[in-house]
Design an enzyme around this catalytic site. Sequence first.
Site, mmCIF file in Angstrom:
data_model
loop_
_atom_site.group_PDB
_atom_site.id
_atom_site.type_symbol
_atom_site.label_atom_id
_atom_site.label_comp_id
_atom_site.label_asym_id
_atom_site.label_seq_id
_atom_site.Cartn_x
_atom_site.Cartn_y
_atom_site.Cartn_z
ATOM 1 N N HIS A 73 0.823 -1.219 0.000
ATOM 2 C CA HIS A 73 0.000 0.000 0.000
ATOM 3 C C HIS A 73 0.854 1.264 0.000
ATOM 4 O O HIS A 73 0.481 2.248 -0.593
ATOM 5 C CB HIS A 73 -1.012 0.019 1.147
ATOM 6 C CG HIS A 73 -1.898 -1.165 1.175
ATOM 7 N ND1 HIS A 73 -2.835 -1.407 0.197
ATOM 8 C CD2 HIS A 73 -1.975 -2.201 2.045
ATOM 9 C CE1 HIS A 73 -3.457 -2.538 0.483
ATOM 10 N NE2 HIS A 73 -2.953 -3.039 1.575
ATOM 11 N N ASN A 99 14.277 7.721 14.996
ATOM 12 C CA ASN A 99 15.188 7.776 16.127
ATOM 13 C C ASN A 99 14.513 8.526 17.271
ATOM 14 O O ASN A 99 13.393 9.015 17.143
ATOM 15 C CB ASN A 99 16.524 8.399 15.730
ATOM 16 C CG ASN A 99 16.374 9.759 15.097
ATOM 17 O OD1 ASN A 99 15.370 10.438 15.269
ATOM 18 N ND2 ASN A 99 17.366 10.176 14.356
ATOM 19 N N SER A 121 0.701 -3.100 9.398
ATOM 20 C CA SER A 121 0.416 -1.669 9.273
ATOM 21 C C SER A 121 0.524 -0.987 10.634
ATOM 22 O O SER A 121 0.321 -1.601 11.676
ATOM 23 C CB SER A 121 -0.978 -1.465 8.677
ATOM 24 O OG SER A 121 -1.947 -2.042 9.510
ATOM 25 N N ALA A 139 0.503 -5.708 13.427
ATOM 26 C CA ALA A 139 -0.038 -4.374 13.192
ATOM 27 C C ALA A 139 -0.174 -3.600 14.502
ATOM 28 O O ALA A 139 -0.568 -4.155 15.524
ATOM 29 C CB ALA A 139 -1.396 -4.477 12.508
#
Length: 179
Positions: A73, A99, A121, A139
């Site tokens: 995606h 970071n 995701s 996810a």
Amino acid sequence: MSYLFQDWAVNKGNLKGRLVMVLFRLAHPASFNKFFRILWLPYLMFYKLLVEWFMCIELPHWTTVGKNFYLGHGHALVVNGCSVIGENCFFRHSTTLGNVRKEDGSYSGSPIIGNNVELGSNVCIIGEVRIGNNVRIGAGSVVVKDIPDNSVAVGNPARVIKTLAPLHQERQQEPQLSS
């Protein structure tokens, strides 16, 4: 240049992923040579405008990315330019590799992702974190500590919930079809 064709093949059916990886691989050589970077400056500006601003994928051209990188995606991906991504990785949308800003104003190191890593995701990997080889991260997970090889990790903060058999053992255990 061979990575370009490998990325093209692994992103089959994923036009956005193919486009981003072609543009990234063409921009990446500018990170090695100052003269080439100056010569390639118009293309780098085009890359930044198209990929970051219009496609909403922040993948700096100097990032180290191994072959067969798949962008599932590919929307809202943010990768710190000092991150290292191994081979055969699969990143889904809304993933962040970043970071941490320390109290003194300095920044921590960036994540290092091993080979054969799949991120669900909305995964956030923050700080000087090492993700091992053959790792799956679920996810919505937030990773702030190292994840060992052959693991499945989920949660906030992410924790290992399962250890997988190494890939070479899985292949050996597959049943052989007799003819």
